[in-house]
Design an enzyme around this catalytic site. Structure first.
Site, PDB file in Angstrom:
ATOM      1  N   THR A 123     -14.094  14.028  -9.576  1.00 19.09           N
ATOM      2  CA  THR A 123     -14.435  15.407  -9.198  1.00 19.09           C
ATOM      3  C   THR A 123     -15.703  15.427  -8.347  1.00 19.09           C
ATOM      4  O   THR A 123     -16.407  14.424  -8.222  1.00 19.09           O
ATOM      5  CB  THR A 123     -14.676  16.296 -10.441  1.00 19.09           C
ATOM      6  N   CYS A 124     -16.010  16.608  -7.797  1.00 24.58           N
ATOM      7  CA  CYS A 124     -17.181  16.724  -6.929  1.00 24.58           C
ATOM      8  C   CYS A 124     -18.440  17.109  -7.689  1.00 24.58           C
ATOM      9  O   CYS A 124     -19.459  17.431  -7.085  1.00 24.58           O
ATOM     10  CB  CYS A 124     -16.895  17.733  -5.818  1.00 24.58           C
ATOM     11  N   ASP A 125     -18.380  17.101  -9.016  1.00 25.17           N
ATOM     12  CA  ASP A 125     -19.527  17.488  -9.832  1.00 25.17           C
ATOM     13  C   ASP A 125     -20.407  16.265 -10.096  1.00 25.17           C
ATOM     14  O   ASP A 125     -19.900  15.190 -10.431  1.00 25.17           O
ATOM     15  CB  ASP A 125     -19.014  18.064 -11.156  1.00 25.17           C
ATOM     16  N   ASN A 148     -11.169  20.824 -11.133  1.00 28.66           N
ATOM     17  CA  ASN A 148     -11.103  20.336  -9.749  1.00 28.66           C
ATOM     18  C   ASN A 148      -9.700  19.862  -9.356  1.00 28.66           C
ATOM     19  O   ASN A 148      -9.527  19.108  -8.399  1.00 28.66           O
ATOM     20  CB  ASN A 148     -12.104  19.176  -9.551  1.00 28.66           C
TER      21      ASN A 148
END
Ligand SMILES: *Cc1c(COP(=O)(O)O)cnc(C)c1O
Length: 392
Positions: free
Chosen positions: A337-339, A382
């Site tokens: 994910t982009c977290d 996501n």
């Protein structure tokens, strides 16, 4: 040993991982039910006076529950849906303990309707609520206890403190409630055996205070927290979480239990201990890079697939499809994910996890001891699908 080869029953997987690449359909957890049976037996042998009530939250997969049920293990729940799953399996609700100190009204009503008898409380307000729903409920009081030495402390949220106990007992006695038990929770992955000793001694004091008020104590619930041991397949001790064995913990517990009258029923609520070592998660490297001095491998499973506990200090054993005698590098793993919270493997020293320096996109890594609190905590954040679970 090549654990990926073992996981897929393919002999001697080549370092290119091509056989697995051909069939790979996304990250999955493989749960070995033989390991669950082994853990249940070992727990029972170490603590013969203690009935295990598995904490469903650790891994609520129906096949995991069935395996434990077939081993004679009983259950502890925190919600309506956990009870629903047990009823679907044919579990007797009379032996189910509702150990969530704050029970949502609809969850509580469902438990009452379906025959659950035992409910935890840690304050007068919750006792009011439970008794309004079920006047003849059997209650057990959760005491505050030290969580020192637990990787995942739980005591800041729940538990009656020493000076709160007496008013609760007096209230129960005055209204004729069946407050009949005591419990505590040492925290999860507890490595400090003293916490059980302290908890049991506090419970004994509480029993004396209960008897003095005319209450009839007959249940001691030792809670959960029994740690998973280092993986037996991984031989590198620097990767292992040092934890006392169940036999070492049992020595302390059994000694404390020796002078407890026979009419006190003794139970415990192991979660992680029963299932953690039974699980291994296989996921794929989707890219690698070097940032400053640090090697990074991005993989297709992470924090939001339930690897929340792997953030920093909570180390686990990781292997790859490369040969064990490859030159090693220290890797940090990024989830898909982009977290930025979606990172693991930094290890207790923050430097990374030692694995083959040749790791590259398309390879596979295996995270061992992931049978507890991974599948249960997964999300689809996501747009990434939750883990596939295979119980063998
Ligand atoms: C989470 C929990 C358990 C299980 O804890 P483990 O550390 O997995 O053994 C047992 N009892 C209660 C009340 C819990 O909340």
């Amino acid at each position: 040993m090549n654990s990926l080869a073992q996981a897929n029953s393919t002999p001697a997987l080549s370092p290119s991982a091509s056989p697995l690449q051909a069939t790979y359909s996304g990250p999955k957890i493989i749960i070995d039910s033989a390991v669950i049976r082994r853990q249940a037996k070992r727990f029972n042998r170490a603590l013969p006076r203690v009935q295990a009530h598995y904490a469903v939250k650790a891994n609520p997969h129906p096949e995991v529950l069935r395996t434990l049920h077939n081993c004679g293990v009983k259950f502890e729940i925190a919600s309506k849906s956990e009870l629903e799953m047990l009823l679907a399996l044919g579990v007797d609700p009379k032996g189910v303990f509702y150990s969530n100190p704050f029970k949502g009204p609809s969850h509580l009503a469902y438990a009452v309707e379906n025959g659950v008898q035992w409910y935890v409380v840690d304050c007068i307000e919750e006792m009011d609520k439970v008794l309004a729903a079920k006047p003849d409920a059997s209650l057990y009081l959760r005491l505050y206890t030290s969580n020192k030495g637990s990787l995942w402390p739980l005591s800041s949220k729940f538990g009656a403190a020493v000076d709160e106990v007496q008013p609760i007992l007096e209230n129960a006695a005055a209204r004729g409630a069946d407050l009949a038990g005591v419990t505590f929770h040492v925290g999860s992955q507890c490595t400090n055996t003293e916490n059980w000793q302290t908890g049991i001694r506090a419970a004994k004091d509480c029993f004396a205070a209960m008897s003095a008020l005319g209450l009839k104590p007959r249940l001691l619930n030792l809670g959960g927290g029994y740690p998973m041991a280092p993986s037996e397949i991984i031989e590198n001790p620097t990767k292992q979480q040092l934890a006392p064995s169940i036999e070492t913990i049992a020595e302390v517990i059994n000694q404390e239990l020796a002078d407890l009258p026979d009419d006190i029923e003794i139970i415990a609520e192991p979660g992680r201990y029963m299932v953690a070592e039974a699980g291994r998660l296989i996921c794929q490297v989707i890219g690698t890079t070097t940032r400053g001095q640090d090697r990074w491998a991005y993989v297709d499973a992470g924090f939001y697939h339930g690897l929340m506990e792997l953030g920093d200090a909570f180390d686990t054993a990781v292997t790859s499809n490369h040969a064990d005698n490859d030159p090693q590098a220290l890797w940090t793993f990024g989830g898909p994910t982009c977290d930025s919270v979606d990172v693991f493997g930094k290890g207790a020293n923050g430097k990374g996890t030692p694995l083959s320096a040749n790791l590259r996109s398309g390879d596979f890594i295996t995270l061992h001891n992931t049978g507890a609190y991974v599948y249960a905590c997964g999300t689809q954040f996501n747009g990434f699908e939750a883990l596939e679970v295979v119980v063998i």
